[in-house]
Scaffold this active site. Structure first.
Site, PDB file in Angstrom:
ATOM      1  N   THR B 153       2.731  81.434 156.096  1.00 16.60           N
ATOM      2  CA  THR B 153       3.945  80.649 155.806  1.00 16.60           C
ATOM      3  C   THR B 153       4.984  81.000 156.869  1.00 16.60           C
ATOM      4  O   THR B 153       4.929  80.466 157.958  1.00 16.60           O
ATOM      5  CB  THR B 153       4.425  80.930 154.373  1.00 16.60           C
ATOM      6  N   LYS B 179      -1.528  87.476 154.447  1.00 16.65           N
ATOM      7  CA  LYS B 179      -0.319  86.748 154.798  1.00 16.65           C
ATOM      8  C   LYS B 179       0.812  87.375 153.976  1.00 16.65           C
ATOM      9  O   LYS B 179       0.604  87.939 152.906  1.00 16.65           O
ATOM     10  CB  LYS B 179      -0.424  85.244 154.532  1.00 16.65           C
ATOM     11  N   THR B 190       4.393  85.066 148.756  1.00 20.59           N
ATOM     12  CA  THR B 190       4.079  86.422 148.768  1.00 20.59           C
ATOM     13  C   THR B 190       3.042  86.916 149.662  1.00 20.59           C
ATOM     14  O   THR B 190       2.716  86.339 150.649  1.00 20.59           O
ATOM     15  CB  THR B 190       3.562  86.641 147.369  1.00 20.59           C
ATOM     16  N   GLU B 276      10.244  89.674 157.370  1.00 17.64           N
ATOM     17  CA  GLU B 276      11.127  88.563 157.737  1.00 17.64           C
ATOM     18  C   GLU B 276      12.307  89.047 158.563  1.00 17.64           C
ATOM     19  O   GLU B 276      13.121  89.832 158.103  1.00 17.64           O
ATOM     20  CB  GLU B 276      11.642  87.881 156.487  1.00 17.64           C
ATOM     21  N   ASN B 402      16.315  83.660 155.010  1.00 17.72           N
ATOM     22  CA  ASN B 402      16.387  83.533 153.564  1.00 17.72           C
ATOM     23  C   ASN B 402      17.628  82.818 153.071  1.00 17.72           C
ATOM     24  O   ASN B 402      17.749  82.505 151.892  1.00 17.72           O
ATOM     25  CB  ASN B 402      16.273  84.911 152.921  1.00 17.72           C
TER      26      ASN B 402
END
Lengths: 407, 407
Positions: B153, B179, B190, B276, B402
Site C-alpha cells: 500500500t 507489507k 496493516t 511511514e 497520515n
C-alpha cells in the site's frame, strides 16, 4: 461559577511575582517564580507517576505530606531531574532560600522545576536573586502574570483562570496558572499547575477535592502520551474568605469541588489547545458505557492515536481510525454497536452507525473538522456513563519543535 | 542460515502471482495476490489482537484452526473491516473462489485484506479476475514479486527474504514477504506477512515455532503504536524438503525456529526502516534486566515515545527523554542504575551513566545519530537478560502521509 481576573492573586491574601535570574542563559525571559500567602495554607498536591522523579518533585512531596504550605518557588530552564544527590540538595536549598526570605519553615515551601533534564541546577543564580524575587511580589494580576511568565517554556499562550463562587453566603475565590504545552515536555519537563484559594477547607477535604478535579481534567489530557519527570499540581487554601470550614462530606464541598473541576478542566482545554505544534483542540467523548472508567479508557485510546491525531490535522473524517483505536484500548468492545459523529461550531455529522459506514458529505465533514475546536462523539450503546478526554492534532510543527528541542 | 533469492517461491512446491483487478480504482497497481502450494500444507497463523477485526481475519482464523492450508488469497485497496455481514460473506466468497480454481476445500484457503476501512469489498471484480489470477502463478521470483506488489500500500520498499538451512542433511527453505510501513496502517490496514517453507514440520510444532519467532520480531516493532484491524502472519509448510518431520521438542525444531526468527527479524527491521515517513531505523536494546519481558517493556516504551522518535529524527542525543520514557513504562526502575549509549556505523557514545549525565561531544553524538540505522543501548544493571525492539523516527512526512491518507 463566575470567571474573574487576577489569576492566582484573585483569592485574598496571595502574592505572586517572577523575575529573570539567569537559569535560561540564552534567553531574556523570566525564569524564577514565587507564590506566597501571608497566612499558612492548607495544601494538597498531585505528582507525576513517572518512576524517574525530579528532585523538586521529591522535595515537594515530602513537604506537602504535612498538609500545609506558605509558598511555592518554581524555576524554568532546568528540570533538576537526573541530577543525583546534588540535585536533591539544590531543591532543598531552593525551599530554604524562600523560607528564609519570610522567616518561615522550609517544609512550608513547595519547589517546582521545568526544563532540561540531567543538567545541574545553577543554585547560585537563584541564591543571588532571592531578594529581587521577593521584591517582585504583588497582590494583583501583574504579579500573577510575572510568575506565570517565569514558569513558561515552549508554551505559546498564557494559561490561567480565576473564578468566584459563593459558599455559605461568602464570596470564595479560586485562581490558577498552568504551564505545559504537552502532557509532557521532553527535557523540558512538563505540566506545572499552581492553584490558590481563599476558601477555608480542611486538609483532607482539600486533598480529596483536588484528586477528584485532577482525575477529571489534567489526567484526561493527552498531547503526546509522555508523562514527565516533573509534573505537579499544587493547591494552597488560606481560609481568608471566612467561610465555615469545608469538610469532605457536605454541600459546600460539592460546590467547591465543582468549581475546582471547572478551573482544572478550563486549564486542561487550554493546554490541549496549546499542545506543541497543535492547530486544534480535539475533545473525544465516549458515551453509552457501563461506567466512567471504560469511557475514559476508550476516549484516551482514540485521543492518543497518532493516526487519529494526524487525521484531525488533515480534517479527514477518518472514522476507521477511531474504531481501530477503540479496538486496541484493552477493554471489551462490540464493534457492531459503535456510533461515531464529528462535531464543531460548523455543525455535526454522523459517519458511523452500528460499526458500519454511513453515507456522508465529505465536503461537509471537512468543513466541520476544519474548525479550531472539534469533537469526536462516540456512543457504544451499552450503558449510561460517559467521559471526555482532551487532546490535539499531530502536526509538522510538533515534529519540528521536538526534533531538535535542546538546540 | 544462508540468504537466497526467490522469496516465497524459494521453498519447493510453492507458486505465487499477482494481478490488477481494479479494487484500487485510481491506481494502475496490482491489488490481488495468490500464493499456492501443490501439496496440502501444515499451517499456523498469528492475528491482530484488536477487538475490531476485519472479516478476512475472522475467516482466516476459522480456516487455520484446522491447521492446514493450500493457498492464501489477498487483496490491497480495501480492508474489508467494519463491513458487517456483507463483509463476512465477501471474505468467504474470496476463499471459495480460490478454492474452486484448484478444486480444493475453501477451508484450505486463508484470506487477507488491506486498505480502507468501512467500504464494502467489491467482490465482483475479484470474481471476474480469478482466472487471470490463477494464470499469473509462477514458481520463481517473478511470481513472488507480483504477489508482493499486489499487497503493498504505502510501502515504499519491497520487504522480503528467503533463506536456506540444513535439517538432518536435507536443504530446507523458508521464504517470506511482508507489507506494512507502520505497525499499522490506518484505514489501510496493516501488516500482512506470508511465510512459506518446504520443511516437514508437525502442526503443533509449526504453531509454537511461529509464535516464538513473532514474539521476538513483529511483536517488537513499533512505528506509531496503533494495532490494526487486519494484521496477520501466516506460515505454510508443505514438507517437500523431505526432512524427517520436525516435532516440537528437538534439535531440528531449534534450528528451524532460529531460522524462522531470523526471517521474521529481518522483515521487522525492513518494516521499521520503511515506517511511514521514516528516515531512520531505530533499534532500542535494553540489557541488564531480570528477565526478557521487562527488557521488552522498557525498550518498547522508549521506541514508542514520540519525543524520543522526534529526537532521533533531529539527531539530538536527548537521553533525558529516554530515561523519561523508561520511567513511565509501568515497571519498577531504579533511575540511578541506568546507563545509556547511542551507537551506529559512525561509532558509539556514552551519554548517561548511573542515571546522570556524562560529558560528551555533541558534535560526535550528532554524527552518530545522523546515520540511517541507529541504536539506543540501555543497561539497567540489575540482571543478565535483554531484548531489542525496532522502530523508526517521527518525521514531517509521517504527519503528511497520515494527515490526509484517504484523499
Amino acid at each position: 461559577v463566575k470567571e474573574i481576573s487576577g489569576g492566582v492573586c484573585a483569592p485574598k491574601g496571595f502574592l505572586a511575582g517572577g523575575i529573570r535570574c539567569g537559569i535560561k542563559e540564552s534567553s531574556r525571559k523570566r525564569d524564577l517564580a514565587l507564590i506566597y500567602s501571608h497566612k499558612l495554607c492548607n495544601a494538597a498536591g498531585v505528582f507525576t507517576t513517572n518512576k524517574v522523579k525530579a528532585a523538586s518533585v521529591l522535595v515537594s512531596q515530602e513537604n506537602i505530606a504535612k498538609g500545609q504550605l506558605r509558598a511555592i518557588i518554581a524555576n524554568s530552564g532546568n528540570a533538576n531531574a537526573c541530577t543525583g544527590q546534588a540535585g536533591m540538595e539544590a531543591a532543598r536549598r531552593m525551599a530554604q532560600l524562600a523560607a528564609d526570605a519570610f522567616s518561615v519553615n522550609p517544609s512550608e515551601v513547595a519547589v517546582a522545576s521545568t526544563g532540561v533534564i540531567g543538567v545541574p541546577l545553577p543554585i547560585g543564580v537563584i541564591e543571588n536573586s532571592i531578594d529581587s524575587l521577593k521584591a517582585s511580589l504583588r497582590d494583583d494580576e501583574q504579579g500573577h502574570d510575572a510568575a506565570l511568565e517565569a514558569i513558561m517554556t515552549t508554551d505559546i499562550r498564557k494559561k490561567d483562570i480565576a473564578v468566584e463562587i459563593t459558599i455559605g453566603g461568602k464570596p470564595v475565590h479560586i485562581g490558577a496558572m498552568v504551564k505545559g504545552s504537552g502532557m509532557i515536555h521532553p527535557n523540558m519537563a512538563t505540566m506545572l499547575a499552581f492553584v490558590t484559594t481563599d476558601a477555608d477547607i480542611l486538609p483532607s477535604a482539600l486533598d480529596s477535592s483536588l484528586r477528584r478535579a485532577v482525575k477529571r481534567s489534567f489526567n484526561r489530557l493527552t498531547v503526546d502520551g509522555d508523562t514527565s519527570t516533573n509534573d505537579m499540581v499544587v493547591i494552597m487554601a488560606n481560609g481568608e474568605a471566612g467561610n465555615t470550614p469545608i469538610n469532605g462530606d457536605s454541600y459546600d464541598y460539592e460546590i467547591f469541588t465543582s468549581a475546582l473541576e471547572y478551573v482544572c478542566v478550563n486549564l486542561t482545554r487550554k493546554m490541549a489547545r496549546d499542545g506543541e505544534g497543535a492547530t486544534k483542540l480535539v475533545t473525544v467523548t465516549v458515551a453509552g458505557t457501563c461506567c466512567e472508567e471504560k469511557a475514559e479508557v476508550l476516549a484516551k485510546s482514540v485521543a492518543s492515536s497518532s493516526l487519529v491525531k494526524a487525521a484531525c490535522f488533515g480534517a479527514d473524517a477518518n472514522w476507521g481510525r477511531v474504531l481501530c483505536a477503540m479496538g486496541y484500548a484493552g477493554v471489551e468492545l462490540e464493534p457492531e454497536k459503535v456510533n461515531v459523529s464529528f462535531s464543531s461550531a460548523a455543525g455535526e455529522i454522523e459517519v458511523c452507525k452500528n460499526g458500519g459506514s454511513l453515507p456522508f458529505s465529505e465536503e461537509r465533514a471537512k468543513a466541520i473538522l476544519s474548525q479550531e475546536e472539534i469533537e469526536i462523539l462516540i456512543n457504544i450503546q451499552e450503558g449510561n456513563s460517559k467521559a471526555s478526554v482532551w487532546g490535539c492534532d499531530l502536526t509538522y510543527d510538533y515534529v519540528k519543535i521536538n526534533g531538535d528541542y535542546r538546540s
